[in-house]
Design a protein around this motif. Structure first.
Motif, mmCIF file in Angstrom:
data_model
loop_
_atom_site.group_PDB
_atom_site.id
_atom_site.type_symbol
_atom_site.label_atom_id
_atom_site.label_comp_id
_atom_site.label_asym_id
_atom_site.label_seq_id
_atom_site.Cartn_x
_atom_site.Cartn_y
_atom_site.Cartn_z
ATOM 1 N N UNK B 25 0.828 -1.201 0.000
ATOM 2 C CA UNK B 25 0.000 0.000 0.000
ATOM 3 C C UNK B 25 0.868 1.259 0.000
ATOM 4 N N UNK B 26 1.959 1.210 0.764
ATOM 5 C CA UNK B 26 2.835 2.383 0.856
ATOM 6 C C UNK B 26 4.281 1.940 1.141
ATOM 7 N N UNK B 27 5.008 1.516 0.081
ATOM 8 C CA UNK B 27 6.358 0.951 0.271
ATOM 9 C C UNK B 27 7.317 1.903 0.982
ATOM 10 N N UNK B 28 7.312 3.166 0.575
ATOM 11 C CA UNK B 28 8.286 4.111 1.118
ATOM 12 C C UNK B 28 8.109 4.266 2.627
ATOM 13 N N UNK B 29 6.860 4.424 3.033
ATOM 14 C CA UNK B 29 6.584 4.661 4.447
ATOM 15 C C UNK B 29 6.967 3.439 5.306
ATOM 16 N N UNK B 30 6.563 2.246 4.843
ATOM 17 C CA UNK B 30 6.827 1.039 5.635
ATOM 18 C C UNK B 30 8.329 0.746 5.700
ATOM 19 N N UNK B 31 9.015 0.934 4.578
ATOM 20 C CA UNK B 31 10.462 0.689 4.575
ATOM 21 C C UNK B 31 11.191 1.716 5.450
ATOM 22 N N UNK B 32 10.747 2.964 5.402
ATOM 23 C CA UNK B 32 11.380 4.000 6.226
ATOM 24 C C UNK B 32 11.161 3.708 7.704
ATOM 25 N N UNK B 33 9.938 3.304 8.035
ATOM 26 C CA UNK B 33 9.629 2.990 9.440
ATOM 27 C C UNK B 33 10.490 1.835 9.967
ATOM 28 N N UNK B 34 10.930 0.965 9.034
ATOM 29 C CA UNK B 34 11.767 -0.176 9.444
ATOM 30 C C UNK B 34 13.212 0.243 9.684
ATOM 31 N N UNK B 35 13.508 1.523 9.439
ATOM 32 C CA UNK B 35 14.855 2.025 9.737
ATOM 33 C C UNK B 35 15.853 1.772 8.623
ATOM 34 N N UNK B 36 15.370 1.504 7.402
ATOM 35 C CA UNK B 36 16.293 1.260 6.293
ATOM 36 C C UNK B 36 16.879 2.584 5.795
ATOM 37 N N UNK B 37 18.021 2.490 5.122
ATOM 38 C CA UNK B 37 18.667 3.698 4.584
ATOM 39 C C UNK B 37 17.868 4.207 3.389
ATOM 40 N N UNK B 38 18.173 5.421 2.979
ATOM 41 C CA UNK B 38 17.472 6.006 1.828
ATOM 42 C C UNK B 38 17.655 5.148 0.578
ATOM 43 N N UNK B 39 18.886 4.640 0.373
ATOM 44 C CA UNK B 39 19.150 3.784 -0.794
ATOM 45 C C UNK B 39 18.300 2.520 -0.738
ATOM 46 N N UNK B 40 18.196 1.947 0.454
ATOM 47 C CA UNK B 40 17.428 0.702 0.603
ATOM 48 C C UNK B 40 15.938 0.960 0.383
#
Lengths: 278, 91
Positions: B25-40
């Motif tokens: 639904x929202x890849x950027x938000x969920x990945x950011x919340x997981x603490x991944x780097x900007x590249x990841x």
């Protein structure tokens, strides 16, 4: 095809058929993980099996292609089993199978980039030091392009294969599957690989899944995989071990032996062509 | 790029239906919340969505098979069972 050998993946469900046809089977490949926690009598039976036919051990759960170090307990288990069974060799997969303590449950292709090349090589070297024998490493199939990849599979696999201490276990159904699933010609991958490092070949079958292929090992070897076998056999000049894998929906043993015989004929023709050229 | 943290996130994405649903639904938000780097996070934006779903289903099937306890018979037991099956078919 001097010294090429053709065998089956050992599955207990096939044991009666295998024993009745040992004269047509050069060797067996055993799933090592099935015996890591087995009772002593089961390991003893495996050792006895090894008195009748050469064995190779095949691991499925180490997760070597990872930036995380391979688990020492699993290396210990493999080392103990090798000590008990004395196989010809052992092998594992270029896969990651867990992360952050979560088990994926199967072989997953890691992001293909420099970090996983280095992580895989470090893990393979560590396993080699720990066990004392370098494993052959197998390319895996994938339904999904791994996010975080910066290079095609051919480049990633070739980079690891060139540097790793053991041979390449080239699974031709995985080559066929990934070519379709990831969208490139299978020959492109074979052209990029250092084929002189191939020591083993796997043959298997899968099924169509929404325009892709699922490498489920429940079906017969398809024609394109035999074509890849011919291609590889024409290009290498050293003997290789070929194993047919079947993990369920078992047909009569005669069907599996017929597939093995077809592989023999293909390799004979391919290598005869090579000899004629020489 | 590719750290143990990124692999851990992929392992969750392949195995956690709820997380995967939120991610799609929202890849950027969920990945950011997981603490991944900007590249990841960027790498995850263009993930092959259908492939992700197919692979996750395939992994779930494999995990379900592993949960079924398997009676560990030696090959000798299987040979004997095979002979018994053959005899009963012939009778």
């Amino acid at each position: 095809m001097d010294n090429w050998r053709f065998g089956l993946g050992w599955r207990p469900e096939l044991s009666a058929g295998i024993f009745a046809n040992l004269h047509r089977i050069d060797l067996l490949e055993v799933i090592a993980d099935d015996y890591f926690h087995a009772a002593p009598h089961a390991v003893g039976a495996l050792r006895t099996l090894g008195c009748h036919v050469p064995l190779q051990l095949h691991g499925v759960s180490m997760g070597m292609a990872s930036t995380a170090p391979v688990d020492t307990a699993r290396l210990d288990a493999m080392a103990r089993l090798i000590e008990a069974v004395r196989p010809e060799m052992w092998s594992e997969h270029l896969a990651f199978v867990r992360g952050g303590g979560i088990e994926i449950g199967h072989l997953a292709m890691p992001p293909r980039n420099d970090a996983t090349i280095n992580g895989a090589l470090e893990n393979i070297r560590r396993a080699t030091r720990h066990i004392g024998i370098a494993p052959a490493m197998e390319n895996i199939a994938t339904l999904v392009e791994p996010p975080g990849s910066t290079m095609p599979e051919a480049e990633w696999l070739a980079a690891i294969t060139r540097e790793m201490p053991g041979g390449l276990l080239l699974d031709l159904h995985n080559v066929h599957t990934n070519a379709l699933n990831l969208g490139y010609p299978a020959a492109q991958l074979l052209n990029a690989l250092p084929l002189h490092r191939v020591t083993n070949i796997h043959l298997a079958g899968g099924k169509p899944l929404k325009g892709r292929i699922l490498d489920d090992h429940l079906h017969d070897v398809p024609d394109p995989v035999y074509a890849l076998l011919a291609m590889v056999a024409q290009r290498i000049s050293h003997p290789v071990t070929v194993i047919l894998e079947r993990d369920g929906a078992y047909p009569p043993i005669a069907d599996l032996l017929a597939q093995l015989d077809r592989a023999r004929v293909i390799v004979t023709q391919a290598t005869a062509h090579d000899h004629a050229r020489l | 790029m590719t750290t143990p943290a990124f692999e851990a996130f992929l392992a969750r994405l392949y195995t956690d239906d709820e997380l995967r649903g939120r991610f799609l639904h929202n890849p950027e938000r969920v990945a950011s919340e997981a603490g991944l780097t900007d590249d990841e996070v960027a790498a995850l934006q263009n993930i092959d969505r259908e492939g992700l779903q197919l692979a996750s289903r395939s992994f779930a099937t494999k995990r379900a098979k592993h949960r079924v306890p398997r009676v560990h018979l030696s090959w000798m037991d299987h040979v004997i069972n095979g002979i018994h099956r053959l005899i009963s078919r012939l009778q």
